[in-house]
Motif scaffolding. Structure first.
Motif, PDB file in Angstrom:
ATOM      1  N   SER A   1       0.822  -1.155  -0.094  1.00 43.04           N
ATOM      2  CA  SER A   1      -0.084   0.068  -0.003  1.00 43.04           C
ATOM      3  C   SER A   1       0.900   1.445  -0.080  1.00 43.04           C
ATOM      4  CB  SER A   1      -0.793   0.158   1.315  1.00 43.04           C
ATOM      5  OG  SER A   1      -1.734   1.023   1.174  1.00 43.04           O
TER       6      SER A   1
ATOM      7  N   LYS B   1     -13.446   2.575   1.643  1.00 43.82           N
ATOM      8  CA  LYS B   1     -13.016   1.306   1.019  1.00 43.82           C
ATOM      9  C   LYS B   1     -11.823   0.936   0.990  1.00 43.82           C
ATOM     10  CE  LYS B   1     -13.971  -1.171  -3.278  1.00 43.82           C
ATOM     11  NZ  LYS B   1     -14.450  -1.329  -4.974  1.00 43.82           N
ATOM     12  N   GLY B   2     -10.694   2.042   0.970  1.00 48.61           N
ATOM     13  CA  GLY B   2      -9.356   1.643   0.902  1.00 48.61           C
ATOM     14  C   GLY B   2      -8.887   1.524   2.286  1.00 48.61           C
TER      15      GLY B   2
ATOM     16  N   ALA C   1      -5.839   4.454   7.171  1.00 43.10           N
ATOM     17  CA  ALA C   1      -6.482   3.106   7.706  1.00 43.10           C
ATOM     18  C   ALA C   1      -6.422   3.024   9.444  1.00 43.10           C
ATOM     19  CB  ALA C   1      -6.019   1.827   7.109  1.00 43.10           C
TER      20      ALA C   1
ATOM     21  N   LYS D   1     -10.027  -2.316   2.821  1.00 37.77           N
ATOM     22  CA  LYS D   1      -9.241  -3.124   2.135  1.00 37.77           C
ATOM     23  C   LYS D   1      -7.741  -3.288   2.825  1.00 37.77           C
ATOM     24  CE  LYS D   1      -7.329  -3.821  -2.547  1.00 37.77           C
ATOM     25  NZ  LYS D   1      -5.774  -4.080  -2.065  1.00 37.77           N
ATOM     26  N   TYR D   2      -7.315  -2.056   3.423  1.00 35.85           N
ATOM     27  CA  TYR D   2      -6.118  -2.192   3.907  1.00 35.85           C
ATOM     28  C   TYR D   2      -6.097  -3.486   5.202  1.00 35.85           C
ATOM     29  CZ  TYR D   2      -1.624  -0.881   6.468  1.00 35.85           C
ATOM     30  OH  TYR D   2      -0.288  -0.958   6.802  1.00 35.85           O
TER      31      TYR D   2
ATOM     32  N   SER E   1     -12.099  -4.989   9.166  1.00 33.97           N
ATOM     33  CA  SER E   1     -12.265  -4.656   7.783  1.00 33.97           C
ATOM     34  C   SER E   1     -13.709  -4.668   7.664  1.00 33.97           C
ATOM     35  CB  SER E   1     -11.282  -5.571   6.887  1.00 33.97           C
ATOM     36  OG  SER E   1     -11.719  -5.460   5.527  1.00 33.97           O
TER      37      SER E   1
ATOM     38  N   THR F   1     -15.170   5.792  -1.214  1.00 35.50           N
ATOM     39  CA  THR F   1     -13.577   5.427  -1.687  1.00 35.50           C
ATOM     40  C   THR F   1     -12.669   5.369  -0.636  1.00 35.50           C
ATOM     41  OG1 THR F   1     -14.268   6.242  -3.869  1.00 35.50           O
ATOM     42  CG2 THR F   1     -11.992   5.727  -3.457  1.00 35.50           C
ATOM     43  N   ARG F   2     -12.596   6.383  -0.016  1.00 35.09           N
ATOM     44  CA  ARG F   2     -11.606   6.309   1.176  1.00 35.09           C
ATOM     45  C   ARG F   2     -11.867   5.317   2.253  1.00 35.09           C
ATOM     46  NH1 ARG F   2     -10.472  12.162   3.775  1.00 35.09           N
ATOM     47  NH2 ARG F   2      -8.715  10.833   4.349  1.00 35.09           N
TER      48      ARG F   2
ATOM     49  N   ASP G   1      -2.105   5.621   2.788  1.00 31.35           N
ATOM     50  CA  ASP G   1      -3.175   4.827   2.885  1.00 31.35           C
ATOM     51  C   ASP G   1      -3.304   4.172   4.362  1.00 31.35           C
ATOM     52  OD1 ASP G   1      -4.303   5.091   0.674  1.00 31.35           O
ATOM     53  OD2 ASP G   1      -3.304   3.436  -0.413  1.00 31.35           O
TER      54      ASP G   1
END
Length: 257
Positions: free
Chosen positions: A51, A140-141, A59, A144-145, A204, A137-138, A55
């Protein structure tokens, strides 16, 4: 605050501790610094490799929200929007300027101010929807991390076990210590699986769910503000917005009856 995450962590790790006691072992038999450091440090490092630093910072800054998340009061927003629609229909949009000062929801407040300022409806909708999409979007990132870390952790645990087993094979001439060393070797795999399935993957999922609820709340506000700006009938505004709310099965059955 919704305490589900904290309760879940207590229940999950409590179950692990109880199972250790039921097996007649000591919790300290699995709390070994070396494998824990390898698994946690290796997982954090792998997460950074896959990453960006920005990010990763975002996170981990999202963790307080995962632990202390409070579901948005969407029903209260509906009632507020219906009240705004009623007043706008009777007195005009400019009359809502005073009401905007008493609104705590920043997204609703800024959108309402845009409507009061005479922003074109299509432009206002586009601006608000862009804010929703950016947030989604943020979030989701960030989710995902942690999901990626949940995927790395078990493999890093296996690496730790292999490293420990190499040490075991180097000490075959010490049969009295082999049992302890072999048991310690599998602790890394345990911590890899444990942190993956009880920490990273649940976090997550929590961030994803929190984002879904918040973005759904914001999307409902967008629809309500468009109706307020258009001068729609307050009763119809309320019916439309309430139709967007997920109802509990019991309420649905009652309404059908």
């Amino acid at each position: 605050m919704d305490p589900a995450t904290i309760i879940g962590l207590v229940v999950a790790f409590g179950a692990v501790l109880v199972s250790i006691f039921l097996e007649g072992a000591s919790p300290m038999s699995v709390v070994l610094p070396a494998p824990m450091m390898l698994v946690i440090g290796g997982t954090l490092g792998a997460g950074l490799i896959g990453s960006t630093l920005k990010d990763a910072i975002f996170a981990f800054s999202s963790l307080p929200k995962a632990l202390m998340f409070k579901p948005p009061r969407t029903t209260d927003a509906v009632e507020t929007l219906v009240g705004l629609a009623d007043r706008a229909r009777r007195e005009g949009l400019l009359a809502l300027e005073d009401a905007a000062k008493d609104i705590d929801d920043d997204f609703l407040k800024s959108g309402l101010q845009g409507a009061i300022d005479g922003t074109d409806p299509e432009d206002l909708r586009g601006i608000l929807e862009d804010r929703v999409n950016t947030k989604r979007t943020r979030d989701k990132g960030a989710a995902k991390y942690f999901a990626d870390m949940g995927g790395y952790a078990p493999t890093v645990g296996i690496i730790g076990t292999v490293v420990s087993l190499v040490h075991v094979l180097e000490n075959l001439n010490k049969p009295d210590e082999l049992g302890h060393m072999i048991a310690a070797a599998f602790v890394a795999t345990l911590w890899g699986l444990l942190t993956s399935n009880l920490v990273w993957l649940p976090l997550s999922a929590r961030l994803k769910r929190a984002s879904e609820l918040e973005c759904g709340h914001m999307e409902l506000i967008v629809e309500g503000l468009m109706s307020v700006q258009a001068g729609a009938n307050p009763r119809l505004v309320g019916e439309r917005l309430r139709s967007l709310l997920p109802e509990e099965p019991a309420k649905k059955e009652k309404a059908a009856a």
